[in-house]
Design an enzyme around this catalytic site. Structure first.
Site, mmCIF file in Angstrom:
data_model
loop_
_atom_site.group_PDB
_atom_site.id
_atom_site.type_symbol
_atom_site.label_atom_id
_atom_site.label_comp_id
_atom_site.label_asym_id
_atom_site.label_seq_id
_atom_site.Cartn_x
_atom_site.Cartn_y
_atom_site.Cartn_z
ATOM 1 N N CYS A 155 111.955 35.510 -57.772
ATOM 2 C CA CYS A 155 113.061 35.271 -58.862
ATOM 3 C C CYS A 155 112.870 36.352 -59.312
ATOM 4 O O CYS A 155 112.516 36.925 -60.005
ATOM 5 C CB CYS A 155 112.033 33.968 -59.210
ATOM 6 S SG CYS A 155 113.349 33.534 -60.953
HETATM 7 N N1 MHO Z 1 114.089 28.392 -62.649
HETATM 8 C C1 MHO Z 1 113.955 28.600 -60.920
HETATM 9 C C2 MHO Z 1 114.456 30.061 -60.767
HETATM 10 C C3 MHO Z 1 115.202 30.861 -60.975
HETATM 11 S S1 MHO Z 1 115.540 31.922 -60.017
HETATM 12 C C4 MHO Z 1 116.548 32.684 -60.744
HETATM 13 C C5 MHO Z 1 112.074 28.505 -61.080
HETATM 14 O O1 MHO Z 1 111.152 28.955 -61.875
HETATM 15 O O2 MHO Z 1 111.865 28.077 -60.407
HETATM 16 O O3 MHO Z 1 115.526 31.855 -59.569
#
Ligand code: MHO
Length: 225
Positions: free
Chosen positions: A35
């Protein structure tokens, strides 16, 4: 070494760092490390990094978006001053902040070093081999040549800072179009995420002309972080 007169009058690197006009000789690096919110903050806090942006890269499909990624991967793109921080140092951070030992279960989050030059490619390959030898197991992170980088949606840029109450909205309004490319914003994004030293945080705040409410909230976060 003696300081010459021109050295004495040139702005010091430290002054230049916060003035938001990047040095002219910069280089760019692009990494997929899971991420992209976390790496955006981690690199943004580093001395020598003058800009961070998050986006999508490493695939072939056109016009990716967060909800229609195609075969792309979340990446952070870092513009840096190679006289302050080296590509090798950025790579060291990469190995430290992502899980290079297991294959990603989704292409969106795969580990990948997307190189801009042959020298970067060689450096990444060298470090990857050295890491494998040191760890005695294989590194799943790929090394590929960057083709195209697609900028991610605004709400993903400097996510840690944007999601900081009071501060995020106020700074987004104050900086407008320049929010995503600002060195100051990149540092603040890293600092609110807990990176950097108390001294660096305090030094940055001193140079900024911020709304008192925003300043108070940043001070509060920096004390608790
Ligand atoms: N909110 C997601 C990741 C977002 S990232 C921009 C999570 O923590 O699974 O892919």
């Amino acid at each position: 070494m003696d300081r010459t007169e021109s050295d004495a009058t040139a702005p010091s690197r430290r002054d230049r760092e916060w003035d938001d006009s990047p040095p002219t000789d910069t280089a760019t690096a692009t990494f997929g490390l899971g991420c992209f919110w976390g790496p955006d903050a981690r690199f943004g806090a580093m001395d020598g990094v003058v800009r961070t942006r998050v986006g999508y890269a490493g695939g072939m499909t056109s016009a990716p978006t967060y909800h229609s990624l195609g075969d792309h991967t979340e990446v952070v793109q870092v513009v840096y001053d190679p006289t302050v921080v080296s590509y090798d140092e950025l790579l060291e951070v990469c190995w430290a902040i992502h899980d290079w030992g297991s294959p990603a279960h989704k292409r969106q989050y795969r580990g990948v070093v997307l190189t801009h030059t042959e020298r970067q490619h060689e450096a990444a390959t060298r470090q990857r081999t050295a890491l494998e030898e040191r760890a005695g197991r294989s590194v799943e992170t790929m090394i590929e040549r960057l083709d195209q980088f697609f900028l991610a949606e605004d709400y993903h840029q400097k996510y840690e800072l944007r999601s900081t109450p009071v501060v995020g909205d106020e700074l987004a309004a104050q900086y407008g179009e320049t929010f995503v490319d600002s060195t100051v914003i990149a540092r603040l994004n890293g600092f609110v995420a807990g990176h950097g030293t108390p001294e660096r945080r305090a030094a940055l705040l001193e140079t900024l002309d911020l709304d008192p409410q925003v300043l108070a909230e940043l001070r509060r976060r920096f004390r608790s972080g």
